[in-house]
Design an enzyme around this catalytic site. Structure first.
Site, PDB file in Angstrom:
ATOM      1  N   ASP A 316       0.822  -1.205   0.000  1.00 39.96           N
ATOM      2  CA  ASP A 316       0.000   0.000   0.000  1.00 39.96           C
ATOM      3  C   ASP A 316       0.864   1.267   0.000  1.00 39.96           C
ATOM      4  O   ASP A 316       1.993   1.269   0.463  1.00 39.96           O
ATOM      5  CB  ASP A 316      -0.919   0.006   1.214  1.00 39.96           C
ATOM      6  CG  ASP A 316      -0.154  -0.018   2.525  1.00 39.96           C
ATOM      7  OD1 ASP A 316       0.793  -0.820   2.644  1.00 39.96           O
ATOM      8  OD2 ASP A 316      -0.474   0.779   3.429  1.00 39.96           O
ATOM      9  N   GLU A 317       0.304   2.334  -0.503  1.00 34.99           N
ATOM     10  CA  GLU A 317       0.854   3.692  -0.404  1.00 34.99           C
ATOM     11  C   GLU A 317       2.334   3.765  -0.807  1.00 34.99           C
ATOM     12  O   GLU A 317       3.123   4.475  -0.189  1.00 34.99           O
ATOM     13  CB  GLU A 317       0.662   4.232   1.015  1.00 34.99           C
ATOM     14  CG  GLU A 317      -0.807   4.362   1.397  1.00 34.99           C
ATOM     15  CD  GLU A 317      -1.009   4.851   2.815  1.00 34.99           C
ATOM     16  OE1 GLU A 317      -1.854   5.729   3.024  1.00 34.99           O
ATOM     17  OE2 GLU A 317      -0.331   4.330   3.735  1.00 34.99           O
TER      18      GLU A 317
END
Length: 500
Positions: A316-317
């Site tokens: 993620d991210e």
């Protein structure tokens, strides 16, 4: 009688006045009330009809809670043959419709019978039996006559605890295991690494904990689990029928690792340790084989410590990882996980890359789950605006964040998982998971305050048949408050609920 398919009763406002049934969470699939009650006495025995260590553990587990409620230390015996009266009987049966986690519970004035295909079902039945016990009882102890047949809706019923932003020791993790298992959850996802801390000992890369484990959000120390401590957590969870799913977040959220080993950085210079909350700035060195040697060693050691089939790779991210590099990396790390006999799980951004067969995507925000589904991946639902336990209850909440919105107790419960996400049908959904990120969370009491009473509602969405009613549930939850108080849970007394 147990086994009838037409015994389900719909809970209604009057159900709260009927014995202890009004406070059962999760709601059983089928329940039929009867007349009378079973009395526990000093002569009552817990009878195991299976020579099985796990069945014996369930007997001990149940005996301990009955002793706490009554003061009687109930003997646990093994027996074959007839079900004698006055005792509590545990047995393993061959009942195809119960699956691996379902159970049948019959309480009559003569005896209590708990049956399941597997010991996990007996354990969940014992948790239901615990909730039938009166609160604040000592001495005379009776349980209402009832027949329950219960099976879970979803296979994956999880909670996630972030021990990277703030570190929580073994006893806190065990406490959380006890609490989530009471609500029939069967997964604990441990977020073991992030920009602010590395929390698991890796013997081949010792600076990960020596350096990366030394801090947390806001400073004031850090911490990590030795491999022996992690094994103890895994075993403790296993005894409560919970699978530990470890996460090593990659290729972003890696500053603690980058600060520990300069070679993992493209600059070959280690950045300083990080104690803030900002995300998306860190990335591993994507086109260097040292990165994949590092990941192979970490996943090899973690896989050896983790009997369960899953390793969570994060994903993620990763804002500082170029798109092409990200896709290349996700393919490589999945291959490493597979080489150690495990299945990769990742946040739904991994759907933007090529997924190996069997890889699982965990939805939190955005539409990455749709491309993951298109590649055949099963989806774990953790929509941030419904399941993120670190979000504030309301604007006055003293803890938590609000980037995904304010999540009241009603908001966390009043949604239908099978049709909530565009483009997902129930057959695509592996289950639900409730994450608790810990940027603002410092103590076990903080964890309990943010998780309760939202977590029991999410657990019910994962376990109970669909068709729930908030108005009915809020009454059950109000009655259940006394149970949470008895368990010593520091829960938020939501104004949405009339607490008893």
């Amino acid at each position: 009688m147990i086994g009838q398919e037409d015994t389900t009763i719909m809970l209604n406002p009057h159900w709260r006045f009927s014995a202890c049934f009004a406070c059962l969470i999760p709601k059983p699939a089928s329940i039929l009330e009867s007349d009378g009650e079973f009395s526990v006495s000093s002569n009552t025995k817990i009878v195991s009809h299976a020579e099985n260590d796990q069945t014996a553990f369930v007997g001990k587990f149940l005996s301990a809670h009955l002793q706490q409620a009554s003061g009687y230390e109930l003997a646990i015996v093994e027996q074959t043959g007839d079900w004698d009266q006055g005792n509590i009987h545990l047995s393993l049966v061959a009942e195809e419709n119960l699956g691996e986690e379902g159970y049948e519970l019959s309480v009559t004035p003569a005896s209590i019978q708990l049956r399941a295909n597997c010991a996990a079902g007996l354990f969940y039945g014992a948790q239901t039996l615990r909730q039938l016990l009166p609160t604040r009882s000592y001495g005379s102890l009776t349980l209402p006559a009832v027949s329950i047949r219960d099976i879970p809706r979803f296979a994956w019923r999880g909670a996630m605890l972030d021990v990277a932003r703030h570190f929580f020791g073994m006893e806190d993790v065990k406490r959380y295991i006890d609490l989530i298992s009471h609500y029939k959850m069967n997964r604990l996802h441990l977020h073991l690494s992030d920009d602010q801390g590395w929390r698991i000992e890796i013997k081949s890369w010792p600076r990960l904990t020596e350096v990366g484990g030394s801090t947390q959000v806001g400073g004031n120390g850090g911490g990590y689990y030795t491999q022996e401590q992690y094994r103890e957590i895994v075993e403790y969870a296993r005894s409560r029928y919970i699978t530990i799913v470890p996460e090593i977040d990659t290729p972003g959220h890696t500053n603690a690792a980058l600060a520990s080993y300069a070679a993992l950085n493209s600059s070959e210079e280690a950045p300083p340790l990080y104690e803030g909350r900002r995300v998306g700035f860190s990335t591993l060195r994507i086109h260097s084989e040292i990165t994949y040697k590092f990941l192979d060693d970490v996943i090899r050691e973690l896989a050896a410590l983790t009997p369960a089939p899953y390793i969570h790779i994060g994903g993620d991210e990763a804002h500082s990882t170029p798109e092409g590099d990200y896709k290349y990396f996700i393919r490589r790390v999945q291959e490493i996980v597979a080489s150690h006999g495990k299945t990769a799980v990742g946040w739904d951004e991994i759907g933007e890359a090529e997924l190996l067969p069997g890889t699982i995507a965990q939805h939190w925000v955005g539409a990455g789950y749709q491309s993951a589904k298109g590649q055949g991946a099963k989806i774990i639902l953790s929509p941030a605006n419904k399941t993120y336990l670190d979000m504030k209850y309301d604007a006055s909440s003293p803890l938590g964040l609000d980037w995904a919105g304010l999540i009241s107790v009603k908001d966390a419960y009043d949604w239908e998982p099978g049709s909530y996400m565009e483009g997902l049908e129930e057959r695509d959904i592996l289950g639900l998971e409730a994450p608790l990120w810990t940027e603002t969370i410092l103590t076990m009491r903080d964890i309990e305050y943010m998780a309760f009473p939202r977590l029991p509602g999410i657990a019910e969405l994962a376990w109970s048949p669909k068709g729930q009613s908030w108005e009915e549930y809020r009454q059950r939850l109000g009655a259940h408050g006394e149970r949470m108080q008895e368990m010593g849970i520091n829960f938020f007394r939501s104004p949405d609920v009339e607490w008893e």
